[in-house]
Motif scaffolding. Structure first.
Motif, short mmCIF file in Angstrom:
data_model
loop_
_atom_site.label_atom_id
_atom_site.label_comp_id
_atom_site.label_asym_id
_atom_site.label_seq_id
_atom_site.Cartn_x
_atom_site.Cartn_y
_atom_site.Cartn_z
N MET A 1 0.83 -1.20 0.00
CA MET A 1 0.00 0.00 0.00
C MET A 1 0.87 1.26 0.00
SD MET A 1 -3.02 0.91 -0.22
CE MET A 1 -3.46 2.61 -0.51
N GLN A 2 1.88 1.22 0.90
CA GLN A 2 2.80 2.35 0.97
C GLN A 2 3.48 2.56 -0.37
OE1 GLN A 2 5.72 1.82 4.03
NE2 GLN A 2 7.05 3.30 3.05
N GLU A 3 3.77 1.45 -1.05
CA GLU A 3 4.42 1.57 -2.36
C GLU A 3 3.51 2.21 -3.38
OE1 GLU A 3 5.61 -2.48 -2.11
OE2 GLU A 3 6.72 -1.58 -0.47
N ILE A 4 2.23 1.82 -3.35
CA ILE A 4 1.27 2.40 -4.31
C ILE A 4 1.22 3.92 -4.13
CG2 ILE A 4 -1.14 2.45 -5.05
CD1 ILE A 4 -0.09 -0.20 -5.68
N ILE A 5 1.19 4.36 -2.88
CA ILE A 5 1.16 5.81 -2.64
C ILE A 5 2.41 6.46 -3.20
CG2 ILE A 5 1.12 7.60 -0.84
CD1 ILE A 5 -0.47 5.67 0.87
N GLN A 6 3.57 5.78 -2.99
CA GLN A 6 4.82 6.33 -3.52
C GLN A 6 4.78 6.41 -5.05
OE1 GLN A 6 7.60 7.52 -1.61
NE2 GLN A 6 7.83 8.40 -3.65
N TYR A 7 4.22 5.38 -5.70
CA TYR A 7 4.12 5.41 -7.16
C TYR A 7 3.24 6.58 -7.60
CZ TYR A 7 6.03 0.67 -7.03
OH TYR A 7 6.81 -0.41 -6.81
N LEU A 8 2.14 6.81 -6.85
CA LEU A 8 1.26 7.91 -7.20
C LEU A 8 1.99 9.25 -7.06
CD1 LEU A 8 -2.18 6.90 -5.66
CD2 LEU A 8 -1.55 7.02 -8.06
N PHE A 9 2.75 9.39 -5.97
CA PHE A 9 3.49 10.64 -5.78
C PHE A 9 4.52 10.84 -6.90
CE2 PHE A 9 2.93 11.15 -0.89
CZ PHE A 9 1.61 11.47 -1.13
N SER A 10 5.24 9.76 -7.24
CA SER A 10 6.22 9.86 -8.33
C SER A 10 5.52 10.27 -9.61
CB SER A 10 6.91 8.53 -8.55
OG SER A 10 7.45 8.06 -7.36
N GLY A 11 4.36 9.64 -9.84
CA GLY A 11 3.58 9.95 -11.03
C GLY A 11 3.15 11.39 -11.07
N ILE A 12 2.76 11.92 -9.91
CA ILE A 12 2.32 13.31 -9.86
C ILE A 12 3.50 14.25 -10.14
CG2 ILE A 12 1.47 15.11 -8.30
CD1 ILE A 12 -0.33 12.89 -7.07
N THR A 13 4.70 13.88 -9.64
CA THR A 13 5.88 14.72 -9.90
C THR A 13 6.15 14.80 -11.39
OG1 THR A 13 6.79 13.94 -7.82
CG2 THR A 13 8.29 15.06 -9.30
N THR A 14 6.28 13.64 -12.06
CA THR A 14 6.56 13.68 -13.50
C THR A 14 5.35 14.23 -14.25
OG1 THR A 14 6.22 11.32 -13.31
CG2 THR A 14 8.35 12.02 -14.10
N GLY A 15 4.16 13.84 -13.80
CA GLY A 15 2.94 14.28 -14.48
C GLY A 15 2.79 15.78 -14.46
N SER A 16 3.15 16.39 -13.33
CA SER A 16 3.00 17.85 -13.25
C SER A 16 3.94 18.53 -14.23
CB SER A 16 3.27 18.32 -11.82
OG SER A 16 4.58 18.01 -11.45
N ILE A 17 5.10 17.90 -14.48
CA ILE A 17 6.03 18.47 -15.48
C ILE A 17 5.38 18.43 -16.86
CG2 ILE A 17 8.23 18.10 -16.65
CD1 ILE A 17 9.31 17.01 -13.99
N TYR A 18 4.80 17.27 -17.20
CA TYR A 18 4.14 17.16 -18.51
C TYR A 18 2.97 18.14 -18.58
CZ TYR A 18 6.59 12.66 -18.56
OH TYR A 18 7.53 11.68 -18.50
N ALA A 19 2.23 18.28 -17.48
CA ALA A 19 1.03 19.11 -17.48
C ALA A 19 1.37 20.57 -17.74
CB ALA A 19 0.31 18.98 -16.14
N VAL A 20 2.39 21.07 -17.05
CA VAL A 20 2.71 22.49 -17.17
C VAL A 20 3.18 22.80 -18.60
CG1 VAL A 20 5.09 22.42 -16.35
CG2 VAL A 20 3.71 24.40 -15.88
#
Lengths: 388, 291
Positions: B1-20
Motif C-alpha cells: 500500500m505504501q508503495e502504491i502511494i509512492q508510485y502515485l506521488f512519483s507519477g504526480i511529480t513527472t505528471g505535473s512536469i508534462y502538465a505544465v
C-alpha cells in the motif's frame, strides 16, 4: 548522329578523368612525407562528453608530435570527422577516411554502437583502427585490425564486485539506463555475478532522459538488497542519487565509471555523498602514491590539456591520448606500411598510459587488467581512494 | 500500500512536469490552431535562463523569473515574426515543419551558448522531502502542480473574461470573419505566441530543479507534453492539465507494478487506446465542429 556519339564519349571521358584526378592528387600528397591519420569522434550529440575531449586530445597530440619533428621526419596530418553519435554517420565518415583521404590508421569512434558499425569496413580495407569505446564486443572475438584503449565494462564490473566482496555484500539490485552503455553494463553485472558469489535479485531500467526514478527505487527498496548498482551516464545517475536521498533509502549506492567526472558531484550535490564508483586513475592523480608508474604521465597530460584548452581534463580524452602514443610508436620505422603498423601495434608491451598499463598480444587487443580501475568514494564533495 | 502511494506521488511529480508544458501547447493551439513542436525548446530556454540569471548571475529569484519569461517571450515573438508570419501559403503542414526546424535551430544555438554538459539548478525551497503515509513527496513537485494550475486558470480566465482573449479565440475559429468584424487578427497571432512561449519559459523555470538543465532537454519534454495535451484533448486547458498528470501516473504505475523497461511502452499504448476510444481526447470540447 556520329558527332553526338563522339561528344557523349568525350563527356564520359572527362567525367572519368575528374573522378580519377583527386585520387592521383591524394596519392602524390602521400609521397610528400605526410602521414595522414583519421579520427572519428562523437564530438557533438549525446556522447559529446566522450567525443569532445577525445578529439581535442588527438589534435593536441598531433601538434606535439609535429613540433618535435614528426615521426621519422614525416609530419602527421589529422583528418577528423564528427559522427554525432550516429552509426550511419560513422560509416560514411570512415568510408571517406578510407577511400578519399587514404589514411594509414584511424582513431575512434567514441561509442560502442558507432564502433561496431564500422569494424567491417576497416577489416576489409585492412587499415588499423584504435577505438575509444568501452564495449567488450569490439575486441572479443579478436579482429586482426581492431584495437581499443578504453577500459572494458568487464573490468569495471570486476572492480566493483571485488569491493563488494570485501564489504560482504551478497544481494544486489541493478538499475541500468536503457541504451547501449546500460545494456552492456547489465550483461556484465549479471554475467559475472556468480563468479563473485553475488546474487542480482532485481533488474530495473530507466530512460536516458527520464527526470524521476522514484518508482523504480521504491520497488528496489521493498526488495531490500545489500546494495544498489546504477549504470548510466549523466544526468540520469545524478537523478537516481537525488531520488535515493529523497526516499530516505539507506542502502549503499554504487555507480559506474560512466559518471566518473566532477560534473556528477556538481549535478548530484549533497546526494553524491557516500557513493562508491570505479574510475580511471586520471580523476585522482593527486591522491596516487608517488611510486605509481602512471602518476607522471597523468600529471603531464593534465597540465598539457589545461594549458591548451583552458578546461579541466576528463578521463575520456585519455583514450585517444593512449591511442595516439601507441600509434605513433607503431608508425616509427614502418614507412607508412599498414601491415607493419598493425604488427607493431599488436606487439606493444608494457606501455604505461593514461588508462593503465597496456600489453597487447595476438589474443588481447585491449591489453588492460582490472587494476586499470581504482575504487573511489565521494566524501565532502570530492573523491577519496578506497583501500584495495 | 505504501508503495502504491509512492508510485502515485512519483507519477504526480513527472505528471505535473508534462502538465505544465501541455498547458502552453494547448493554449497556442486553441488560439491559432497551430501545434508548435518547438515548444519544448522554449521550455529549455526557460530552464537555461533561470540557470544563467539566478544561479550564475545571482539575481533575486522573482527578478530572474520575470526577466527570463520576458526574454523567452521576445524570442517567441521574433520566431513568429520571422518564421511563421512570412510564410506565403500558411498550410498547417508547412507551419508544423517550420516549428520542427525552429526546434533544431534553437537546440543548436543553446548548445553553442551553454555547452553540452547538463547543469543542476537548486530547489526553490528546502531540500527535505515531505513524508505522507510513509511515502516521500518532493516539495518542488508541489510548486510545479501549483504553477500548472495557476497557468491554466489564468489562461482560462483570459479566454473567457477579457475581450482580447475572446478576440483571440475568434481568430482561431475563423480568421477572415474575425478580421471583417474588426479584430486585428495578425497582432492576435503574435500575442498568442508571446503568451504561449512565456508559459513555456515559466514551465522550464519550475521544472529545472527536478530535471536539471541541458541544451537537449526540450525534445523529450515537448513530445511528452504533446502526448499529454492529446490525451486531454487539444485545445482544452484543463484537459491538458489532467492529461499530463494522468500520463505521469500511468508511467509511474507501469514502471513500479509491471516493469521499468516497458514504462514508456505502457504509457504510449494507453495513449493509443484512449485516442481510439475517444478520438478527440478525454476532455475535448463537445462542440468540436468548427466551420
Amino acid at each position: 548522329m556520329r558527332q553526338s556519339k563522339i561528344r557523349s564519349t568525350l563527356v564520359v571521358a572527362v567525367c572519368v578523368m575528374l573522378m580519377i584526378a583527386p585520387i592521383i592528387g591524394a596519392s602524390s600528397a602521400m609521397a610528400a612525407s605526410i602521414y595522414k591519420i583519421g579520427g572519428v569522434f562523437d564530438s557533438t550529440g549525446p556522447a559529446s562528453f566522450l567525443g569532445d575531449p577525445e578529439q581535442k586530445t588527438m589534435q593536441m597530440m598531433v601538434e606535439q608530435i609535429n613540433a618535435t619533428g614528426g615521426i621519422d621526419g614525416n609530419m602527421l596530418e589529422a583528418v577528423i570527422y564528427d559522427s554525432e553519435g550516429d552509426p550511419a554517420k560513422a560509416v560514411s565518415a570512415v568510408n571517406k577516411l578510407l577511400h578519399k583521404d587514404n589514411v594509414i590508421a584511424i582513431i575512434g569512434p567514441s561509442t560502442t554502437p558507432t564502433t561496431l558499425a564500422i569494424v567491417n569496413f576497416v577489416e576489409k580495407a585492412q587499415v588499423p583502427l584504435i577505438s575509444c569505446a568501452a564495449g567488450v564486443e569490439i575486441t572479443s572475438p579478436i579482429k586482426p585490425w581492431v584495437f581499443k584503449t578504453a577500459q572494458s565494462d568487464l573490468l569495471a564490473v570486476a572492480a566493483i564486485y571485488k569491493t563488494m566482496q570485501s564489504k560482504n555484500i551478497k544481494k544486489i539490485a541493478i538499475l541500468t539506463v536503457s541504451n547501449a552503455f546500460g545494456e552492456s553494463g547489465k550483461k556484465q553485472l549479471v554475467g559475472q555475478s556468480k563468479e563473485f558469489g553475488i546474487e542480482v535479485i532485481m533488474q530495473e531500467s530507466f530512460g536516458p532522459n527520464d527526470t524521476d526514478m522514484t518508482a523504480q527505487l521504491t520497488k528496489i527498496k521493498s526488495a531490500s538488497p545489500d546494495a544498489i548498482v546504477c549504470w548510466g551516464t549523466n544526468p540520469g545517475p545524478a537523478v537516481v542519487a537525488k531520488n535515493v536521498k529523497q526516499l530516505k533509502i539507506e542502502i549503499p549506492l554504487y555507480q559506474s565509471h560512466g559518471v566518473a567526472s566532477p560534473k556528477f558531484i556538481e549535478l548530484a550535490g549533497d546526494a553524491a555523498e557516500g557513493i562508491i564508483l570505479p574510475t580511471g586513475k586520471i580523476l585522482v592523480t593527486k591522491l596516487l602514491s608517488d611510486d605509481d608508474p602512471q602518476k607522471k604521465i597523468l600529471a603531464k597530460y593534465e597540465a598539457d590539456y589545461k594549458a591548451k584548452f583552458n578546461t579541466n581534463v576528463s578521463g575520456f580524452g585519455g583514450y585517444s591520448y593512449d591511442a595516439m602514443v601507441m600509434l605513433a610508436n607503431a608508425i616509427k620505422g614502418s614507412g607508412g606500411d599498414k601491415n607493419k603498423i598493425r604488427d607493431a601495434l599488436e606487439s606493444t608491451q608494457k606501455y604505461i598510459g593514461v588508462s593503465g598499463e597496456f600489453n597487447f598480444s595476438a589474443t588481447d587487443h585491449n591489453g588492460l587488467s582490472p587494476d586499470a580501475f581504482v575504487m573511489v568514494e565521494i566524501k565532502d564533495g570530492t573523491w577519496k581512494l578506497l583501500d584495495k | 500500500m505504501q508503495e502504491i502511494i509512492q508510485y502515485l506521488f512519483s507519477g504526480i511529480t513527472t505528471g505535473s512536469i508534462y502538465a505544465v508544458i501541455a498547458v502552453g501547447l494547448s493554449m497556442l493551439y486553441s488560439s491559432t490552431e497551430l501545434i508548435n513542436f518547438s515548444h519544448g525548446e522554449f521550455v529549455m530556454l526557460g530552464a537555461m535562463g533561470i540557470l544563467t540569471l539566478w544561479v550564475n548571475a545571482a539575481l533575486p529569484l522573482p527578478l530572474a523569473f520575470l526577466l527570463t519569461v520576458v526574454a523567452v517571450s521576445c524570442v517567441g515573438m521574433i520566431f513568429e515574426r520571422l518564421a511563421i508570419k512570412t510564410v506565403k501559403k500558411p498550410q498547417p503542414i508547412t507551419l508544423v515543419i517550420i516549428t520542427v526546424g525552429a526546434s533544431i535551430f534553437l537546440r543548436g544555438v543553446a548548445m553553442i551558448i551553454w555547452g553540452k554538459d547538463p547543469f543542476s539548478v537548486p530547489s526553490f525551497s528546502s531540500y527535505e522531502s515531505i513524508e505522507i503515509a510513509g511515502a516521500a513527496l518532493v516539495p518542488q513537485s508541489l510548486f510545479i502542480v501549483f504553477a500548472a494550475f495557476i497557468l491554466a486558470g489564468a489562461i482560462h480566465l483570459f479566454f473567457k473574461q477579457t475581450l482580447t482573449g475572446k478576440a483571440m479565440v475568434a481568430c482561431a475559429v475563423n480568421k477572415k470573419a474575425a478580421w471583417l468584424s474588426g479584430i486585428p487578427s495578425e497582432s492576435m497571432g503574435v500575442l498568442a505566441f508571446i503568451i504561449s512561449t512565456g508559459t513555456g519559459a515559466a514551465a522550464g523555470i519550475f521544472i529545472a530543479p527536478i530535471t536539471m538543465g541541458s541544451y537537449d532537454m526540450g525534445t523529450m519534454l515537448g513530445l511528452k507534453g504533446f502526448c499529454a495535451a492529446m490525451i486531454g484533448g487539444l485545445g482544452s486547458l484543463w484537459g491538458a492539465f489532467a492529461g499530463g498528470i494522468l500520463l505521469g501516473v500511468l508511467e509511474s504505475l507501469g514502471a513500479g507494478l509491471i516493469s521499468s523497461g516497458l514504462k514508456d511502452a505502457i504509457a504510449f499504448i494507453l495513449l493509443l487506446l484512449i485516442l481510439y476510444i475517444c478520438p478527440g481526447g478525454l476532455f475535448s470540447a463537445k462542440v468540436a465542429k468548427r466551420f
